[in-house]
Design an enzyme around this catalytic site. Structure first.
Site, PDB file in Angstrom:
ATOM      1  N   GLY A  16       0.559  -0.882   0.144  1.00 64.60           N
ATOM      2  CA  GLY A  16       0.297  -0.275   0.096  1.00 64.60           C
ATOM      3  C   GLY A  16       1.040   0.858   0.043  1.00 64.60           C
ATOM      4  N   SER A  18       2.037   3.046  -2.861  1.00 70.70           N
ATOM      5  CA  SER A  18       1.484   4.135  -3.798  1.00 70.70           C
ATOM      6  C   SER A  18       0.563   4.968  -3.166  1.00 70.70           C
ATOM      7  CB  SER A  18       1.244   3.697  -4.688  1.00 70.70           C
ATOM      8  OG  SER A  18       0.026   2.423  -4.084  1.00 70.70           O
ATOM      9  N   SER A  19       0.479   5.236  -1.679  1.00 75.71           N
ATOM     10  CA  SER A  19      -0.507   6.338  -1.693  1.00 75.71           C
ATOM     11  C   SER A  19      -0.983   6.504  -0.055  1.00 75.71           C
ATOM     12  CB  SER A  19      -2.234   6.301  -1.480  1.00 75.71           C
ATOM     13  OG  SER A  19      -3.341   6.387  -1.581  1.00 75.71           O
ATOM     14  N   GLY A  20      -1.029   7.742   1.014  1.00 74.08           N
ATOM     15  CA  GLY A  20      -1.665   8.371   1.909  1.00 74.08           C
ATOM     16  C   GLY A  20      -0.454   7.642   2.949  1.00 74.08           C
ATOM     17  N   ARG A  41      -1.481  -2.264  -5.951  1.00 69.85           N
ATOM     18  CA  ARG A  41      -2.397  -2.879  -7.595  1.00 69.85           C
ATOM     19  C   ARG A  41      -1.962  -1.822  -9.200  1.00 69.85           C
ATOM     20  NH1 ARG A  41      -8.129  -2.652  -5.084  1.00 69.85           N
ATOM     21  NH2 ARG A  41      -7.136  -0.723  -4.040  1.00 69.85           N
ATOM     22  N   LYS A  45      -0.306   4.343  -9.812  1.00 65.76           N
ATOM     23  CA  LYS A  45       0.078   5.266  -9.191  1.00 65.76           C
ATOM     24  C   LYS A  45       1.053   4.607  -7.987  1.00 65.76           C
ATOM     25  CE  LYS A  45      -3.377   4.705  -5.939  1.00 65.76           C
ATOM     26  NZ  LYS A  45      -4.847   4.019  -5.853  1.00 65.76           N
ATOM     27  N   ASP A  67      -1.680  -8.026  -6.015  1.00 63.01           N
ATOM     28  CA  ASP A  67      -2.767  -7.675  -5.399  1.00 63.01           C
ATOM     29  C   ASP A  67      -2.830  -8.514  -3.766  1.00 63.01           C
ATOM     30  OD1 ASP A  67      -6.576  -7.504  -5.692  1.00 63.01           O
ATOM     31  OD2 ASP A  67      -5.517  -8.314  -3.588  1.00 63.01           O
ATOM     32  N   SER A 144      -2.238  -1.088  11.469  1.00 62.09           N
ATOM     33  CA  SER A 144      -3.994  -1.082  11.736  1.00 62.09           C
ATOM     34  C   SER A 144      -4.874   0.184  12.928  1.00 62.09           C
ATOM     35  CB  SER A 144      -3.792  -1.390  14.063  1.00 62.09           C
ATOM     36  OG  SER A 144      -5.247  -1.894  14.044  1.00 62.09           O
ATOM     37  N   TYR A 158     -14.314  -2.978   9.294  1.00 56.40           N
ATOM     38  CA  TYR A 158     -13.141  -2.797   9.744  1.00 56.40           C
ATOM     39  C   TYR A 158     -12.796  -2.771  10.800  1.00 56.40           C
ATOM     40  CZ  TYR A 158      -9.757   1.368   9.315  1.00 56.40           C
ATOM     41  OH  TYR A 158      -8.417   1.806   9.190  1.00 56.40           O
ATOM     42  N   LYS A 162      -9.386  -5.143  11.415  1.00 49.96           N
ATOM     43  CA  LYS A 162      -8.273  -4.663  12.264  1.00 49.96           C
ATOM     44  C   LYS A 162      -8.156  -5.148  14.366  1.00 49.96           C
ATOM     45  CE  LYS A 162      -6.385  -1.593   9.068  1.00 49.96           C
ATOM     46  NZ  LYS A 162      -5.410  -1.210   8.368  1.00 49.96           N
TER      47      LYS A 162
HETATM   48  N1  LIG Z   1      -7.029   7.428   6.864  1.00 48.45           N
HETATM   49  C1  LIG Z   1      -7.469   7.276   7.667  1.00 48.45           C
HETATM   50  O1  LIG Z   1      -8.065   7.841   8.610  1.00 48.45           O
HETATM   51  C2  LIG Z   1      -6.670   5.768   8.966  1.00 48.45           C
HETATM   52  C3  LIG Z   1      -6.029   4.627   7.496  1.00 48.45           C
HETATM   53  N2  LIG Z   1      -5.535   3.603   8.653  1.00 48.45           N
HETATM   54  C4  LIG Z   1      -4.710   2.046   7.822  1.00 48.45           C
HETATM   55  O2  LIG Z   1      -3.678   2.609   7.514  1.00 48.45           O
HETATM   56  C5  LIG Z   1      -3.625   2.241   5.924  1.00 48.45           C
HETATM   57  C6  LIG Z   1      -3.090   3.442   4.765  1.00 48.45           C
HETATM   58  O3  LIG Z   1      -4.133   3.951   5.161  1.00 48.45           O
HETATM   59  P1  LIG Z   1      -4.584   5.321   3.769  1.00 48.45           P
HETATM   60  O4  LIG Z   1      -2.839   5.345   3.835  1.00 48.45           O
HETATM   61  O5  LIG Z   1      -5.873   6.163   4.262  1.00 48.45           O
HETATM   62  O6  LIG Z   1      -4.645   4.247   2.511  1.00 48.45           O
HETATM   63  P2  LIG Z   1      -5.098   4.488   0.948  1.00 48.45           P
HETATM   64  O7  LIG Z   1      -6.301   4.462   0.616  1.00 48.45           O
HETATM   65  O8  LIG Z   1      -4.541   6.969   0.841  1.00 48.45           O
HETATM   66  O9  LIG Z   1      -4.043   4.077   0.488  1.00 48.45           O
HETATM   67  C7  LIG Z   1      -4.221   2.673   0.525  1.00 48.45           C
HETATM   68  C8  LIG Z   1      -2.917   2.008  -0.737  1.00 48.45           C
HETATM   69  O10 LIG Z   1      -3.407   0.494  -0.083  1.00 48.45           O
HETATM   70  C9  LIG Z   1      -3.193  -0.107  -1.585  1.00 48.45           C
HETATM   71  N3  LIG Z   1      -4.080  -1.080  -1.494  1.00 48.45           N
HETATM   72  C10 LIG Z   1      -5.657  -1.337  -1.254  1.00 48.45           C
HETATM   73  N4  LIG Z   1      -5.527  -2.583  -2.110  1.00 48.45           N
HETATM   74  C11 LIG Z   1      -4.785  -3.317  -2.414  1.00 48.45           C
HETATM   75  C12 LIG Z   1      -4.670  -4.811  -2.137  1.00 48.45           C
HETATM   76  N5  LIG Z   1      -5.883  -5.437  -2.417  1.00 48.45           N
HETATM   77  N6  LIG Z   1      -4.108  -4.934  -2.552  1.00 48.45           N
HETATM   78  C13 LIG Z   1      -2.197  -3.950  -2.660  1.00 48.45           C
HETATM   79  N7  LIG Z   1      -2.913  -2.952  -1.804  1.00 48.45           N
HETATM   80  C14 LIG Z   1      -3.825  -2.250  -2.018  1.00 48.45           C
HETATM   81  C15 LIG Z   1      -3.441   1.469  -2.890  1.00 48.45           C
HETATM   82  O11 LIG Z   1      -3.181   1.037  -3.850  1.00 48.45           O
HETATM   83  P3  LIG Z   1      -4.077   0.350  -5.018  1.00 48.45           P
HETATM   84  O12 LIG Z   1      -6.117   0.602  -5.061  1.00 48.45           O
HETATM   85  O13 LIG Z   1      -3.686   0.953  -6.321  1.00 48.45           O
HETATM   86  O14 LIG Z   1      -4.186  -1.535  -5.078  1.00 48.45           O
HETATM   87  C16 LIG Z   1      -2.596   2.027  -1.500  1.00 48.45           C
HETATM   88  O15 LIG Z   1      -1.496   1.967  -2.214  1.00 48.45           O
HETATM   89  C17 LIG Z   1      -4.918   1.051   6.071  1.00 48.45           C
HETATM   90  O16 LIG Z   1      -4.152   0.165   5.954  1.00 48.45           O
HETATM   91  C18 LIG Z   1      -5.996   1.775   6.732  1.00 48.45           C
HETATM   92  O17 LIG Z   1      -6.326   0.763   7.087  1.00 48.45           O
HETATM   93  C19 LIG Z   1      -5.229   3.228   9.930  1.00 48.45           C
HETATM   94  C20 LIG Z   1      -6.335   4.814  11.192  1.00 48.45           C
HETATM   95  C21 LIG Z   1      -6.778   6.313  10.313  1.00 48.45           C
HETATM   96  C1  LIG Z   2      -9.556   6.143  27.466  1.00 47.85           C
HETATM   97  C2  LIG Z   2      -9.658   6.475  25.841  1.00 47.85           C
HETATM   98  C3  LIG Z   2      -9.004   7.629  25.167  1.00 47.85           C
HETATM   99  C4  LIG Z   2      -9.411   8.252  23.992  1.00 47.85           C
HETATM  100  C5  LIG Z   2     -10.899   7.722  23.561  1.00 47.85           C
HETATM  101  C6  LIG Z   2     -10.755   7.676  22.088  1.00 47.85           C
HETATM  102  C7  LIG Z   2     -12.084   6.822  21.589  1.00 47.85           C
HETATM  103  C8  LIG Z   2     -12.328   6.080  20.256  1.00 47.85           C
HETATM  104  C9  LIG Z   2     -11.940   6.739  18.588  1.00 47.85           C
HETATM  105  C10 LIG Z   2     -11.723   5.875  18.120  1.00 47.85           C
HETATM  106  C11 LIG Z   2     -11.011   6.482  16.751  1.00 47.85           C
HETATM  107  C12 LIG Z   2     -10.768   5.315  15.633  1.00 47.85           C
HETATM  108  C13 LIG Z   2     -10.286   5.981  13.999  1.00 47.85           C
HETATM  109  C14 LIG Z   2     -10.158   5.679  13.140  1.00 47.85           C
HETATM  110  C15 LIG Z   2      -9.962   5.603  12.150  1.00 47.85           C
HETATM  111  C16 LIG Z   2     -10.041   5.306  10.263  1.00 47.85           C
HETATM  112  O1  LIG Z   2      -9.367   3.700  10.661  1.00 47.85           O
HETATM  113  C17 LIG Z   2     -10.585   5.141   9.724  1.00 47.85           C
HETATM  114  N1  LIG Z   2     -10.551   6.571   8.940  1.00 47.85           N
HETATM  115  C18 LIG Z   2     -10.153   4.401   8.512  1.00 47.85           C
HETATM  116  O2  LIG Z   2      -9.168   4.391   7.408  1.00 47.85           O
END
Ligand SMILES: NC(=O)C1=CN([C@@H]2O[C@H](COP(=O)(O)OP(=O)(O)OC[C@H]3O[C@@H](n4cnc5c(N)ncnc54)[C@H](OP(=O)(O)O)[C@@H]3O)[C@@H](O)[C@H]2O)C=CC1
Ligand SMILES: CCCCCCCCCCCCCCCC(=O)[C@@H](N)CO
Length: 300
Positions: A16, A18-20, A41, A45, A67, A144, A158, A162
């Site tokens: 993952g 390539s993004s974020g 994938r 990207k 994938d 996670s 979700y 996790k």
């Molecule tokens: N953003 C948020 O609020 C939060 C995110 N997270 C976790 O952080 C991680 C990254 O999230 P984020 O950066 O927001 O996500 P993005 O959607 O920005 O990036 C996701 C990345 O995963 C790749 N990906 C998705 N599906 C597949 C697949 N089946 N096989 C291989 N690669 C894949 C995508 O590329 P492609 O689509 O080209 O495959 C991309 O590179 C995730 O595990 C997410 O659960 C945790 C907490 C908060």
């Molecule tokens: C004693 C505890 C004090 C703090 C209380 C916190 C309350 C719960 C917060 C849950 C936050 C969930 C974020 C999910 C982000 C995510 O994974 C999605 N954006 C998908 O990517």
């Protein structure tokens, strides 16, 4: 005791990437002199990510279009990439919706990518990680979420995916510690990424409120916390203050790296026991197992 897992001149493999958050991690690692490989994938990207890293840190990354749900393709990518010193299992998808309304296809999608896909990547990478020749410590980091520490409305599948990573990580750590491989679980809050932008368009209002109670971070801030946690071999890697609170509230029996955290957890357990034992005799509650003459922990 704390460890130091260097990344300079070592091979970091980020799924993952390539993004974020994954891309932010790749930028940071490349700027610290790591050899970076990215798996995702979309080849387009990946190529854009490779170019952005080349421009920002003049380092060349390897890219693998695959994938994570397809073990054979993942296995080929990992063997083409060569032995891995730091594996970052970051890929993730999130489709927030009340379970009653959500299709089982979307439930399966999240479990397949976030949990089963993580098994595929680790299974493919582990043999070569164990055969690495340098005696330096290695790392397997799982990205996670705070939704992997507390279940949140709209995140049934979700959060399940996790929470599954937690069990994977705790068991795996016991299986690989003898090979000087350290497992890290990173728990970001809402993070400003392309995935989050897409999610926010469809997230139920209550999910937005509950998740928002833990604040939000930039992808690069999360990447810094993650990389620091990985390099120090921390098992639990919170990313913000609320995350530290959640880590204490959900410590369970996870390995602790610092004596401070052990002390904080002990006092949290003792005050919890004092609260629940209030009004009863000082004797340990039924089923309490006394760890020492001061701490009674009730298991069950
Ligand atoms: N953003 C948020 O609020 C939060 C995110 N997270 C976790 O952080 C991680 C990254 O999230 P984020 O950066 O927001 O996500 P993005 O959607 O920005 O990036 C996701 C990345 O995963 C790749 N990906 C998705 N599906 C597949 C697949 N089946 N096989 C291989 N690669 C894949 C995508 O590329 P492609 O689509 O080209 O495959 C991309 O590179 C995730 O595990 C997410 O659960 C945790 C907490 C908060
Ligand atoms: C004693 C505890 C004090 C703090 C209380 C916190 C309350 C719960 C917060 C849950 C936050 C969930 C974020 C999910 C982000 C995510 O994974 C999605 N954006 C998908 O990517």
């Amino acid at each position: 005791c704390p460890v130091n897992i260097p990344i300079k001149n070592r091979h970091l493999f980020i799924t993952g990437g390539s993004s974020g958050i994954g891309l932010a991690l790749a930028h940071r690692a490349a700027s610290q002199g790591a050899r970076v490989s990215l798996l995702a994938r979309s080849l387009q990207k990946l190529e854009e990510a490779r170019e952005s890293i080349r421009l920002s840190s003049r380092s060349d990354v390897s890219i693998f279009a695959a994938d994570v749900r397809d073990y054979d393709v993942v296995q080929k990518a990992v063997s083409d990439a060569g032995p891995i010193d730091v594996l970052v299992v970051n890929q993730g998808v999130f489709v927030p919706q009340e379970l009653e309304k959500q299709g089982l296809d979307e439930v399966n999608f999240m479990l397949d990518v976030n949990l089963m896909g993580s098994f595929n990547v680790i299974k493919a990478a582990l043999p070569l990680m164990k055969q690495r020749t340098d005696c330096l410590p290695a790392s397997i980091a799982l990205i996670s979420s705070q939704a992997g520490q507390v279940g949140i409305y709209g995140y049934t599948a979700y959060s399940a995916s996790k929470f599954g990573l937690r069990g994977l990580a705790e068991a795996l750590q016991q299986e690989v510690v003898a090979d000087n491989i350290h497992v890290s679980l990173v728990f970001p809050p809402d993070t400003d990424t392309p995935g989050f932008e897409r999610e926010n368009e469809v997230r139920p209002e209550l999910t937005k409120i509950l998740a928002g109670s833990s604040g939000s971070m930039k992808a690069d801030e999360v990447a810094k916390k993650a990389l620091d946690g990985i390099q120090s071999g921390s098992f639990i890697v919170p990313c913000n203050f609320e995350g530290h609170m959640l880590a204490i509230a959900t410590a369970g029996l996870s390995p602790q790296r610092s004596f401070l955290m052990v002390a904080i957890e002990r006092s949290a357990v003792k005050s919890a026991n004092r609260g629940s034992a209030k009004g009863t005799s000082a004797e340990p509650m039924e089923g309490a197992h006394t760890l020492s003459d001061k701490t009674h922990v009730t298991l069950g």
